[in-house]
Every structure is written in C-alpha cells, then in structure tokens.
Design a protein around this motif. Structure first.
Motif, short mmCIF file in Angstrom:
data_model
loop_
_atom_site.label_atom_id
_atom_site.label_comp_id
_atom_site.label_asym_id
_atom_site.label_seq_id
_atom_site.Cartn_x
_atom_site.Cartn_y
_atom_site.Cartn_z
N LYS A 6 0.79 -1.36 0.08
CA LYS A 6 0.07 -0.11 0.01
C LYS A 6 0.86 1.20 -0.17
CE LYS A 6 -4.05 -2.23 0.83
NZ LYS A 6 -5.11 -2.06 0.04
N PHE A 7 0.27 2.22 -0.57
CA PHE A 7 1.08 3.63 -0.67
C PHE A 7 0.31 4.74 0.15
CE2 PHE A 7 2.79 2.00 -4.48
CZ PHE A 7 4.13 2.35 -4.72
N SER A 8 0.93 5.51 0.94
CA SER A 8 0.10 6.56 1.50
C SER A 8 0.04 7.67 0.61
CB SER A 8 0.75 6.98 2.85
OG SER A 8 1.97 7.75 2.55
N PRO A 9 -0.91 8.56 0.68
CA PRO A 9 -0.93 9.52 -0.29
C PRO A 9 0.55 10.36 -0.21
CG PRO A 9 -3.08 9.33 0.67
CD PRO A 9 -2.25 8.42 1.65
N THR A 10 1.00 10.78 0.77
CA THR A 10 2.25 11.46 0.69
C THR A 10 3.21 10.82 0.05
OG1 THR A 10 1.46 12.38 3.07
CG2 THR A 10 4.03 12.39 2.17
N VAL A 29 0.00 9.60 -7.93
CA VAL A 29 -0.80 9.72 -6.77
C VAL A 29 -1.35 8.47 -6.20
CG1 VAL A 29 -3.08 10.59 -7.77
CG2 VAL A 29 -2.44 11.22 -5.38
N ALA A 30 -1.63 8.07 -5.13
CA ALA A 30 -2.33 6.96 -4.53
C ALA A 30 -3.76 7.09 -4.44
CB ALA A 30 -1.66 6.49 -3.33
N SER A 31 -4.42 5.93 -4.46
CA SER A 31 -5.79 5.94 -4.50
C SER A 31 -6.30 6.30 -2.77
CB SER A 31 -6.58 4.60 -4.90
OG SER A 31 -6.03 3.57 -4.12
N PRO A 32 -7.33 6.63 -2.30
CA PRO A 32 -7.64 6.89 -0.88
C PRO A 32 -7.10 5.53 -0.02
CG PRO A 32 -9.48 7.69 -2.23
CD PRO A 32 -8.61 6.92 -3.17
N ASP A 33 -7.36 4.24 -0.45
CA ASP A 33 -7.17 3.06 0.02
C ASP A 33 -5.73 2.75 -0.12
OD1 ASP A 33 -6.92 1.87 -2.38
OD2 ASP A 33 -8.70 0.20 -2.06
N GLY A 34 -5.01 3.30 -0.70
CA GLY A 34 -3.51 3.03 -0.93
C GLY A 34 -2.95 1.92 -1.73
N GLY A 35 -4.19 1.31 -2.41
CA GLY A 35 -3.91 -0.11 -2.97
C GLY A 35 -3.84 0.25 -4.48
N ALA A 86 -13.22 10.55 -2.47
CA ALA A 86 -14.14 9.48 -3.46
C ALA A 86 -13.50 8.75 -4.22
CB ALA A 86 -15.32 10.43 -3.91
N GLY A 87 -12.20 9.17 -4.54
CA GLY A 87 -11.44 8.43 -5.61
C GLY A 87 -11.16 9.26 -6.85
N ARG A 88 -11.79 10.41 -7.06
CA ARG A 88 -11.93 11.05 -8.41
C ARG A 88 -10.42 11.81 -8.27
NH1 ARG A 88 -17.25 12.50 -6.40
NH2 ARG A 88 -16.29 14.03 -5.04
N ILE A 89 -9.97 11.50 -9.62
CA ILE A 89 -8.46 11.81 -9.93
C ILE A 89 -8.65 13.24 -10.65
CG2 ILE A 89 -6.37 11.36 -11.20
CD1 ILE A 89 -7.53 8.49 -11.17
N TYR A 90 -7.74 14.00 -10.11
CA TYR A 90 -7.57 15.65 -10.89
C TYR A 90 -5.98 15.82 -11.39
CZ TYR A 90 -11.75 16.22 -8.06
OH TYR A 90 -13.04 15.90 -7.51
N ALA A 91 -6.08 15.99 -12.75
CA ALA A 91 -4.65 16.29 -13.26
C ALA A 91 -4.48 17.89 -13.43
CB ALA A 91 -4.56 15.61 -14.70
N ALA A 92 -3.34 18.35 -13.25
CA ALA A 92 -3.01 19.78 -13.47
C ALA A 92 -2.29 19.69 -14.87
CB ALA A 92 -2.08 20.07 -12.22
N THR A 93 -2.82 20.47 -15.85
CA THR A 93 -2.38 20.66 -17.19
C THR A 93 -2.18 22.20 -17.51
OG1 THR A 93 -4.17 20.73 -18.53
CG2 THR A 93 -3.78 18.32 -17.51
N PRO A 94 -1.51 22.17 -18.47
CA PRO A 94 -1.30 23.70 -19.13
C PRO A 94 -2.66 24.31 -19.45
CG PRO A 94 0.34 22.35 -19.99
CD PRO A 94 -0.61 21.50 -19.37
N ASP A 95 -3.66 23.41 -19.70
CA ASP A 95 -5.23 23.84 -20.20
C ASP A 95 -5.83 23.88 -19.14
OD1 ASP A 95 -4.12 23.94 -22.67
OD2 ASP A 95 -5.00 21.88 -23.23
N GLY A 96 -5.49 23.75 -17.72
CA GLY A 96 -6.41 23.79 -16.50
C GLY A 96 -6.36 22.36 -15.81
#
Length: 98
Positions: A6-10, A29-35, A86-96
């Motif tokens: 498992k991974f921690s988010p940090t 980035v890790a999922s909330p459960d770290g798996g 909730a497990g939703r992923i967000y990506a920072a891109t040059p377009d936002g």
C-alpha cells in the motif's frame, strides 16, 4: 507503519515511478485506500493505473482515464495529480484542471 503493498498519499505524491517501457512518471498519486497508484509518464494522452498487491505490482500499467486534448494536440503535459476521498482523480495541465 503502512500495510505492505500500500502507498500513503504522501509517499505516492513524493514518489518517482519507473516503469519498464514507459519511463519515469511526471506525476503520481495513490488511491484513498492506498492499493492503487495513478501516474502520468511524460507528455501523454492518459492517466495510467498501476494496481498493487502484497508488496509488488499485481498487474501491468493500463490507461485509466484519457486527457482532453485540444484539436491538433497529440499529447499533454501533466505537472501534478491528486485524488479526493471519493477516488476522483484530478490532473494539473497547461489547459487547466482535468
């Protein structure tokens, strides 16, 4: 102490992931459960998923969610990834944020 496999988010945010044939991740980035680990490799077309089992990868990387590209673009740089509780992923891109 974390559970094996498992991974921690940090840890995942600070990690550089090297995958044979894909290179080094630019963001992870890790999922909330770290798996599960989500990663982007260089400018690309998708966020990839790397599932983890007990202490080792239990499946190869697979494209998980596509990035929205502008007309004529073939790839997009992602500088950071995050995931909410909730497990939703967000990506920072040059377009936002995607």
């Amino acid at each position: 102490d974390r559970e094996p496999g498992k991974f921690s988010p940090t840890e995942a945010t600070a990690a550089v992931i090297e995958v044979t044939g894909m290179g080094t991740s630019t963001a992870a980035v890790a999922s909330p459960d770290g798996g599960t680990l989500f990663a982007v490799f260089g400018p690309g077309r998708a966020v990839w998923v790397l599932p983890f089992g007990k202490g080792d990868a239990s499946g190869g990387p697979e494209p998980y969610c596509p990035l929205r590209l502008r007309p004529g673009e073939k790839s997009l740089a992602v500088t950071a990834l995050t995931v909410d509780t909730a497990g939703r992923i967000y990506a920072a891109t040059p377009d936002g944020i995607q």
